[in-house]
Write a protein that holds these residues in place. Structure first.
Motif, short mmCIF file in Angstrom:
data_model
loop_
_atom_site.label_atom_id
_atom_site.label_comp_id
_atom_site.label_asym_id
_atom_site.label_seq_id
_atom_site.Cartn_x
_atom_site.Cartn_y
_atom_site.Cartn_z
N GLY A 47 0.76 -1.25 0.00
CA GLY A 47 0.00 0.00 0.00
C GLY A 47 0.79 1.29 0.00
O GLY A 47 0.22 2.37 0.07
N ILE A 48 2.11 1.21 -0.11
CA ILE A 48 2.92 2.43 -0.16
C ILE A 48 3.03 2.89 -1.61
O ILE A 48 3.30 2.09 -2.50
CB ILE A 48 4.33 2.19 0.42
CG1 ILE A 48 4.24 1.72 1.87
CG2 ILE A 48 5.20 3.45 0.31
CD1 ILE A 48 3.60 2.70 2.83
N ALA A 72 5.46 6.84 8.87
CA ALA A 72 4.96 5.79 9.77
C ALA A 72 4.34 4.64 8.97
O ALA A 72 4.55 3.46 9.30
CB ALA A 72 3.94 6.39 10.73
N GLN A 73 3.62 4.99 7.90
CA GLN A 73 3.04 3.94 7.05
C GLN A 73 4.14 3.07 6.44
O GLN A 73 4.03 1.85 6.36
CB GLN A 73 2.17 4.58 5.95
CG GLN A 73 0.83 5.08 6.48
CD GLN A 73 0.18 6.15 5.60
OE1 GLN A 73 0.79 6.61 4.63
NE2 GLN A 73 -1.03 6.56 5.95
N LEU A 74 5.19 3.74 6.02
CA LEU A 74 6.33 3.03 5.45
C LEU A 74 6.95 2.08 6.49
O LEU A 74 7.26 0.93 6.17
CB LEU A 74 7.34 4.06 4.96
CG LEU A 74 8.48 3.66 4.05
CD1 LEU A 74 8.80 4.83 3.12
CD2 LEU A 74 9.71 3.28 4.82
N GLY A 95 6.94 -2.07 6.03
CA GLY A 95 8.18 -2.82 5.87
C GLY A 95 8.15 -4.16 6.60
O GLY A 95 8.99 -5.04 6.33
N ALA A 96 7.20 -4.31 7.52
CA ALA A 96 7.12 -5.57 8.29
C ALA A 96 6.95 -6.75 7.35
O ALA A 96 6.20 -6.68 6.37
CB ALA A 96 5.95 -5.50 9.27
N GLY A 131 13.18 -1.66 12.26
CA GLY A 131 12.67 -2.34 11.07
C GLY A 131 13.27 -1.68 9.85
O GLY A 131 14.35 -1.08 9.93
N VAL A 132 12.58 -1.75 8.74
CA VAL A 132 13.10 -1.12 7.52
C VAL A 132 12.87 0.39 7.60
O VAL A 132 11.73 0.83 7.84
CB VAL A 132 12.42 -1.68 6.27
CG1 VAL A 132 12.93 -0.96 5.03
CG2 VAL A 132 12.67 -3.18 6.15
#
Lengths: 321, 321
Positions: free
Chosen positions: A76-77, A126-128, A132-133, A188-189
């Motif tokens: 969704g990014i 934050a969405q990114l 990335g998870a 995370g990423v």
């Protein structure tokens, strides 16, 4: 900003034959991307960006970058999406360089971000982080704390020729961060280079994030700190707390930070400022003769670093108590 | 090849408001055009090229260039077409530079033209010469014979540092051309810089001609001579008579040359080679420190000049007897 490698129409046409995206209509080298050569390619079906990876990019990192854009887009990014060849591969070779074709993202970057831009950027960051998870490949951040001292050593005794007293400040900062860099924060990423020129807006709405070539696994809050540095200072060097508040509120609306992250923010912001100060310093001292790229001013980041050194808590960045 | 002037999205959006071509979707500085800054601009309606005229272009010449593209397009030539603002004007100002927006032309330039490419180029050149008829503004060719000696003087005593004996050859050439340059040949608007990178092809069909910023009033056959130099030599310096024949046959199929033009062709080709030798020589000797543009090799044109000096008649270019 330059095109380092020349690509002929004949070789590009041949290369495109491996894809299912139509035939070549036009292509133009675009003056963007400090690290790579980029071409805006129009085919009979759509527009694309062709990137030739130049020598500053380690080919071993390419599966991470390409896989990450694919993973983020699938989650969704809005980011450039690598285009697969008919045989399923996404990395090719052109003019002797590894290369990839990604989808073209509409939008323009803003030179002077508004507080509203900063708020949207915070949400997108934050969405990114959440998107990335589950991405399976990892890449360590070569430009985190352990990478800073080698940069300082590369700059060497010429450091003070850029600014008197600069070496002493860097020495002090390095010691502080090497001793006390936070380790146990959510990670995370991260994008790691989300400057205003890497975010696109359309009608003041964030339309996409580009340039994942510094992305790596590291602390989420460090990525927030990079963005505070890159988005919330004015041209005169002053920190704009309204923009900081907007960025942090946007971020927290999507991914609330833990108390330990908030507490670490001033140090992370100092560290992020030091990281860009050091890479710019090394670039500044090593401009090759006849360089096609003008280096960015390292002292912009010295001023930012000084601001962060005077910060008492995350409240100074505009964070609600 | 570079973008000399930075344009912000905000100022470009404001500028586009004067036009009726939609709103800004994306723009990219393109690494083309040695003289000016060019941007590929996508709006909600189409793609355009925005050109900012840099200091090497005389603003007094802009009405000629803009008017010419408009005139040629109206007369069936596929070339960039200047877009008028709502008030009818086609020249604006952006980032302190005069500027214009022209339509985007699909197609790619060929690195190694084939004989078929040369044939099409010849036809297109003749069509361009015919289409220029009736264009009311004139512009003298500042880079014709009378402009060459000042270039040689600008190069000065450093000429032989580029190639031993170069000054003597140039001196000889200048004397010959100044004494015997043909004056009474058919003339009109010529492109004067129609190199392969200024012609676009789509599926091996010529799709358009760009970059009219050297266009001027001069001998048609001189323009043919420029093209023989630019299109019909191989990378190893050899003249390819098959390509020459194709170019000249293509030209003559549209606009048959007069006997006097054919006769003058060897001298015009020598003169054209000298013109590019001289401008490249001056650029070569005057690369500013930290230059963004790499100069082109002047000696390529010394080799071409030597070929033309040995030519007996236009037949050596492949012209049918």
């Amino acid at each position: 900003m330059a095109v380092y490698t020349d690509v002929s129409a004949a070789s590009l046409s041949d290369y495109l034959a491996a894809y299912d995206i139509g035939t070549l209509v036009s292509y133009h080298g675009i003056a963007e991307g400090v690290e790579n050569s980029n071409f805006l390619v129009q085919t009979t079906t759509a527009s694309f960006i062709l990137t030739l990876y130049e020598k500053r990019v380690d080919p071993a990192d390419l599966p991470f970058f390409i896989g990450l854009m694919q993973h983020l887009a699938a989650n969704g990014i809005s980011c450039p999406q690598p285009v697969a060849m008919r045989d399923g591969t996404m990395l090719g070779t052109l003019a002797g360089r590894p290369c990839a074709i990604v989808t073209f993202l509409p939008g323009v970057s803003v030179r002077k971000p508004t507080a509203a831009n900063c708020g949207q950027l915070g949400r997108a960051l934050a969405q990114l982080h959440l998107a990335g998870a589950g991405f399976e490949i990892t890449r360590r951040n070569a430009l985190s704390v352990s990478g800073w001292r080698p940069l300082f050593e590369a700059a060497g005794p010429r450091t003070d020729t850029v600014h008197p007293g600069l070496a002493a400040i860097i020495t002090e900062e390095l010691a502080a961060h090497e001793a006390h860099w936070p380790a146990a924060l959510p990670a995370g990423v991260i994008h790691a280079d989300l400057f205003p020129d890497n975010a696109f807006f359309l009608d003041d709405t964030l339309s996409g994030i580009i340039d994942f070539y510094f992305a790596c696994n590291d602390l989420f809050a460090y990525d927030v700190a990079v963005c505070l540095n890159a988005w919330c200072f004015e041209a005169d060097g002053a920190f704009n707390a309204t923009k900081g508040r907007a960025l942090l509120a946007g971020y927290q609306a999507v991914r609330p930070m833990e108390a330990a992250e908030v507490e670490a923010l001033p140090q992370l912001a100092r560290g992020a400022a030091l990281r860009f100060l050091l890479t710019r310093l090394v670039d500044w001292l090593n401009v090759p003769e006849g360089a096609l790229v003008r280096p960015k001013d390292p002292l912009e980041y010295l001023r930012k670093l000084r601001f962060h050194r005077a910060v008492a808590s995350a409240r100074d960045y505009g964070l609600a108590a």
